[in-house]
Design a protein around this motif. Structure first.
Motif, PDB file in Angstrom:
ATOM      1  N   GLY A 115      18.227  -0.799 -18.791  1.00  0.00           N
ATOM      2  CA  GLY A 115      18.374   0.624 -18.515  1.00  0.00           C
ATOM      3  C   GLY A 115      19.733   1.005 -17.955  1.00  0.00           C
ATOM      4  O   GLY A 115      19.981   2.178 -17.675  1.00  0.00           O
ATOM      5  N   GLY A 116      20.594  -0.010 -17.760  1.00  0.00           N
ATOM      6  CA  GLY A 116      21.915   0.260 -17.213  1.00  0.00           C
ATOM      7  C   GLY A 116      21.878   0.779 -15.788  1.00  0.00           C
ATOM      8  O   GLY A 116      22.714   1.587 -15.394  1.00  0.00           O
ATOM      9  N   LYS A 117      20.889   0.312 -15.010  1.00  0.00           N
ATOM     10  CA  LYS A 117      20.712   0.766 -13.632  1.00  0.00           C
ATOM     11  C   LYS A 117      20.961  -0.396 -12.678  1.00  0.00           C
ATOM     12  O   LYS A 117      20.639  -1.538 -12.996  1.00  0.00           O
ATOM     13  N   PRO A 118      21.458  -0.102 -11.486  1.00  0.00           N
ATOM     14  CA  PRO A 118      21.539  -1.163 -10.480  1.00  0.00           C
ATOM     15  C   PRO A 118      20.121  -1.626 -10.113  1.00  0.00           C
ATOM     16  O   PRO A 118      19.204  -0.805  -9.993  1.00  0.00           O
ATOM     17  N   LEU A 119      19.952  -2.924  -9.949  1.00  0.00           N
ATOM     18  CA  LEU A 119      18.642  -3.475  -9.621  1.00  0.00           C
ATOM     19  C   LEU A 119      18.088  -2.872  -8.332  1.00  0.00           C
ATOM     20  O   LEU A 119      16.890  -2.592  -8.246  1.00  0.00           O
ATOM     21  N   VAL A 120      18.930  -2.627  -7.347  1.00  0.00           N
ATOM     22  CA  VAL A 120      18.459  -2.046  -6.086  1.00  0.00           C
ATOM     23  C   VAL A 120      17.816  -0.681  -6.336  1.00  0.00           C
ATOM     24  O   VAL A 120      16.765  -0.375  -5.777  1.00  0.00           O
ATOM     25  N   GLN A 121      18.422   0.126  -7.186  1.00  0.00           N
ATOM     26  CA  GLN A 121      17.853   1.448  -7.469  1.00  0.00           C
ATOM     27  C   GLN A 121      16.538   1.336  -8.236  1.00  0.00           C
ATOM     28  O   GLN A 121      15.578   2.053  -7.945  1.00  0.00           O
ATOM     29  N   HIS A 122      16.490   0.442  -9.212  1.00  0.00           N
ATOM     30  CA  HIS A 122      15.260   0.286  -9.995  1.00  0.00           C
ATOM     31  C   HIS A 122      14.136  -0.257  -9.110  1.00  0.00           C
ATOM     32  O   HIS A 122      13.007   0.246  -9.165  1.00  0.00           O
ATOM     33  N   ALA A 123      14.436  -1.246  -8.290  1.00  0.00           N
ATOM     34  CA  ALA A 123      13.413  -1.806  -7.398  1.00  0.00           C
ATOM     35  C   ALA A 123      12.944  -0.759  -6.392  1.00  0.00           C
ATOM     36  O   ALA A 123      11.744  -0.680  -6.082  1.00  0.00           O
ATOM     37  N   THR A 124      13.859   0.057  -5.885  1.00  0.00           N
ATOM     38  CA  THR A 124      13.471   1.130  -4.966  1.00  0.00           C
ATOM     39  C   THR A 124      12.500   2.074  -5.651  1.00  0.00           C
ATOM     40  O   THR A 124      11.479   2.470  -5.067  1.00  0.00           O
ATOM     41  N   HIS A 125      12.790   2.421  -6.901  1.00  0.00           N
ATOM     42  CA  HIS A 125      11.879   3.290  -7.653  1.00  0.00           C
ATOM     43  C   HIS A 125      10.499   2.642  -7.780  1.00  0.00           C
ATOM     44  O   HIS A 125       9.470   3.302  -7.576  1.00  0.00           O
ATOM     45  N   LEU A 126      10.460   1.368  -8.069  1.00  0.00           N
ATOM     46  CA  LEU A 126       9.170   0.701  -8.249  1.00  0.00           C
ATOM     47  C   LEU A 126       8.387   0.599  -6.938  1.00  0.00           C
ATOM     48  O   LEU A 126       7.155   0.665  -6.943  1.00  0.00           O
ATOM     49  N   ILE A 127       9.087   0.452  -5.831  1.00  0.00           N
ATOM     50  CA  ILE A 127       8.411   0.440  -4.525  1.00  0.00           C
ATOM     51  C   ILE A 127       7.788   1.810  -4.268  1.00  0.00           C
ATOM     52  O   ILE A 127       6.618   1.908  -3.880  1.00  0.00           O
ATOM     53  N   VAL A 128       8.562   2.863  -4.490  1.00  0.00           N
ATOM     54  CA  VAL A 128       8.031   4.222  -4.321  1.00  0.00           C
ATOM     55  C   VAL A 128       6.845   4.425  -5.258  1.00  0.00           C
ATOM     56  O   VAL A 128       5.796   4.933  -4.853  1.00  0.00           O
ATOM     57  N   HIS A 129       6.990   4.011  -6.507  1.00  0.00           N
ATOM     58  CA  HIS A 129       5.928   4.170  -7.511  1.00  0.00           C
ATOM     59  C   HIS A 129       4.649   3.434  -7.084  1.00  0.00           C
ATOM     60  O   HIS A 129       3.556   3.998  -7.140  1.00  0.00           O
ATOM     61  N   GLY A 130       4.801   2.189  -6.658  1.00  0.00           N
ATOM     62  CA  GLY A 130       3.637   1.421  -6.225  1.00  0.00           C
ATOM     63  C   GLY A 130       2.959   2.041  -5.020  1.00  0.00           C
ATOM     64  O   GLY A 130       1.724   2.108  -4.944  1.00  0.00           O
ATOM     65  N   LEU A 131       3.748   2.516  -4.065  1.00  0.00           N
ATOM     66  CA  LEU A 131       3.182   3.167  -2.883  1.00  0.00           C
ATOM     67  C   LEU A 131       2.475   4.461  -3.261  1.00  0.00           C
ATOM     68  O   LEU A 131       1.407   4.780  -2.717  1.00  0.00           O
TER      69      LEU A 131
END
Length: 165
Positions: A115-131
């Protein structure tokens, strides 16, 4: 916020996962007018093999996925697109348990690259999504997905993460 993090895949260590989870969880709860200090969450930071096993056990899908979540309670809204029944922490009581989230490093890293995204940003999104799933949000209908995505986008913007959608 009381967050218990188990890191099974050392690849997560390079991301500052503990701070990332704490920041994402606090921003998510604050955006929903919930005092983060009244809640607890557990996070498993694993590899694709472990997540594939969990996905097989709990969803019947023996493949890795980016994030899994297990809400402590079913809080889903009765009407599509409506807010779920958000938990209310009790004063002077132990933190209200929200549930568990599991992340797969390999899948997250691959998706970020693709996706051409920094891993930190993608992982942050997934944490928010999971929560958000632990709080009763889902994306089973278009109306539910629209509500969840709108809130996630606002939460992520507060963390300096661009709209992932």
């Amino acid at each position: 916020m009381d967050i218990d993090i188990l890191i099974e895949d050392a690849a997560w260590d390079a991301l500052g996962l503990e701070t990332m989870v704490q920041d994402a969880a606090r921003a998510t709860l604050a955006a929903l007018s919930l005092d983060p200090d009244g809640y607890a969450l557990s996070v498993l930071a694993a590899d694709d093999t472990r997540i594939a096993a969990l996905n097989a056990d709990f969803r019947g899908k023996p493949t890795p996925t980016n994030v899994l979540s297990w809400p402590a309670q079913n809080r889903a809204a009765a009407t599509p697109g409506a807010m779920p029944d958000l938990p209310q922490a009790l004063p002077n009581a132990p933190p209200t348990e929200l549930g568990d989230i599991a992340l797969a490093h390999g899948t997250c890293a691959r998706e970020a690259r693709e996706g051409g995204k920094p891993l930190v940003q993608h992982a942050t999104h997934l944490i928010v999504h999971g929560l958000m799933h632990c709080l009763g949000f889902d994306h089973q209908t278009e109306a539910d997905a629209a509500l969840m995505e709108q809130l996630e986008t606002r939460i992520l913007a507060s963390l300096g993460v661009p709209d992932p959608y």
